[in-house]
Design a protein around this motif. Structure first.
Motif, PDB file in Angstrom:
ATOM      1  N   GLU A 171       0.991  -1.367   0.048  1.00  0.00           N
ATOM      2  CA  GLU A 171      -0.001  -0.008   0.058  1.00  0.00           C
ATOM      3  C   GLU A 171       0.830   1.126   0.002  1.00  0.00           C
ATOM      4  OE1 GLU A 171      -3.463   1.893   3.024  1.00  0.00           O
ATOM      5  OE2 GLU A 171      -3.211  -0.309   2.728  1.00  0.00           O
ATOM      6  N   ILE A 172       1.967   1.181   0.757  1.00  0.00           N
ATOM      7  CA  ILE A 172       2.885   2.585   0.714  1.00  0.00           C
ATOM      8  C   ILE A 172       3.533   2.522  -0.479  1.00  0.00           C
ATOM      9  CG2 ILE A 172       5.116   2.995   1.717  1.00  0.00           C
ATOM     10  CD1 ILE A 172       4.167   2.078   4.593  1.00  0.00           C
ATOM     11  N   ALA A 231       2.362   1.808  -3.442  1.00  0.00           N
ATOM     12  CA  ALA A 231       1.498   2.281  -4.403  1.00  0.00           C
ATOM     13  C   ALA A 231       1.148   3.728  -4.053  1.00  0.00           C
ATOM     14  CB  ALA A 231      -0.079   1.474  -4.350  1.00  0.00           C
ATOM     15  N   LEU A 232       0.790   4.235  -2.976  1.00  0.00           N
ATOM     16  CA  LEU A 232       0.845   5.546  -2.501  1.00  0.00           C
ATOM     17  C   LEU A 232       2.125   6.557  -3.115  1.00  0.00           C
ATOM     18  CD1 LEU A 232      -0.469   5.571   1.073  1.00  0.00           C
ATOM     19  CD2 LEU A 232      -1.785   6.100  -1.093  1.00  0.00           C
ATOM     20  N   ARG A 233       3.344   5.708  -3.090  1.00  0.00           N
ATOM     21  CA  ARG A 233       4.505   6.539  -3.470  1.00  0.00           C
ATOM     22  C   ARG A 233       4.431   6.746  -5.000  1.00  0.00           C
ATOM     23  NH1 ARG A 233       9.109   4.045   0.524  1.00  0.00           N
ATOM     24  NH2 ARG A 233       8.599   5.336   2.362  1.00  0.00           N
ATOM     25  N   ARG A 264       1.775   6.903  -6.948  1.00  0.00           N
ATOM     26  CA  ARG A 264       0.760   8.007  -7.366  1.00  0.00           C
ATOM     27  C   ARG A 264       1.263   9.367  -6.929  1.00  0.00           C
ATOM     28  NH1 ARG A 264      -4.300   6.171  -4.183  1.00  0.00           N
ATOM     29  NH2 ARG A 264      -3.737   4.062  -4.321  1.00  0.00           N
ATOM     30  N   ALA A 265       2.182   9.241  -5.840  1.00  0.00           N
ATOM     31  CA  ALA A 265       2.607  10.660  -5.458  1.00  0.00           C
ATOM     32  C   ALA A 265       3.625  10.902  -6.493  1.00  0.00           C
ATOM     33  CB  ALA A 265       3.275  10.573  -4.245  1.00  0.00           C
ATOM     34  N   GLU A 266       4.274  10.134  -6.956  1.00  0.00           N
ATOM     35  CA  GLU A 266       5.511  10.451  -8.038  1.00  0.00           C
ATOM     36  C   GLU A 266       4.665  10.810  -9.351  1.00  0.00           C
ATOM     37  OE1 GLU A 266       8.246   7.333  -8.481  1.00  0.00           O
ATOM     38  OE2 GLU A 266       9.006   7.728  -6.612  1.00  0.00           O
ATOM     39  N   ARG A 279       1.671  12.262  -9.744  1.00  0.00           N
ATOM     40  CA  ARG A 279       1.230  13.633  -9.784  1.00  0.00           C
ATOM     41  C   ARG A 279       2.218  14.478  -9.730  1.00  0.00           C
ATOM     42  NH1 ARG A 279      -2.874  12.512  -4.608  1.00  0.00           N
ATOM     43  NH2 ARG A 279      -4.280  11.097  -5.764  1.00  0.00           N
TER      44      ARG A 279
END
Length: 130
Positions: free
Chosen positions: A115-116, A118-120, A122-124, A126
């Motif tokens: 999950e972490i 995947a969040l990283r 998505r942040a990249e 964006r």
């Protein structure tokens, strides 16, 4: 009349003095009496074996042996057999529960890491788009 019987035979069987530990056959403590006293009080046997070659210690073996009753051992704070899964069904049940809990924690840890990640990602994405 002369006799050839030895003096010891004429005096009767040898007698052992009475002991404070209990009476066995002919005043001697029986094996049960000795075992009961050992288990009640406990006996510790300790020894070290060292193998040296030209003042260089190659091997040291420390031997410690405690012989006591279960009650005496518990009184001294020794109860390792209650926590050993191969000797105690309660410890075996606890070990299985601990194993299940460890397995679920490992699975949760892997899920959280994914999950972490995947969040990283998505942040990249964006930051690249924005």
């Amino acid at each position: 009349m002369t006799t050839t019987e030895p003096v010891a035979g004429r005096l009767g069987p040898p007698r052992l003095p009475a002991t404070p530990y209990g009476q066995g056959a002919e005043g001697a403590p029986s094996l049960a009496d000795i075992l009961e006293r050992v288990l009640d009080k406990g006996v510790v046997i300790a020894g070290d074996i060292r193998i040296n070659l030209l003042d260089i210690e190659l091997l040291t073996i420390k031997l410690r042996l405690l012989v006591a009753s279960v009650d005496k051992a518990k009184e001294m704070g020794i109860d390792w057999w209650e926590h050993d899964p191969s000797l105690s069904s309660r410890a075996r049940t606890r070990a299985v529960q601990d194993d299940d809990q460890e397995r679920s924690l490992t699975e949760e840890n892997a899920r959280l890491r994914a999950e972490i990640a995947a969040l990283r990602a998505r942040a990249e994405d964006r930051s690249v788009d924005g």
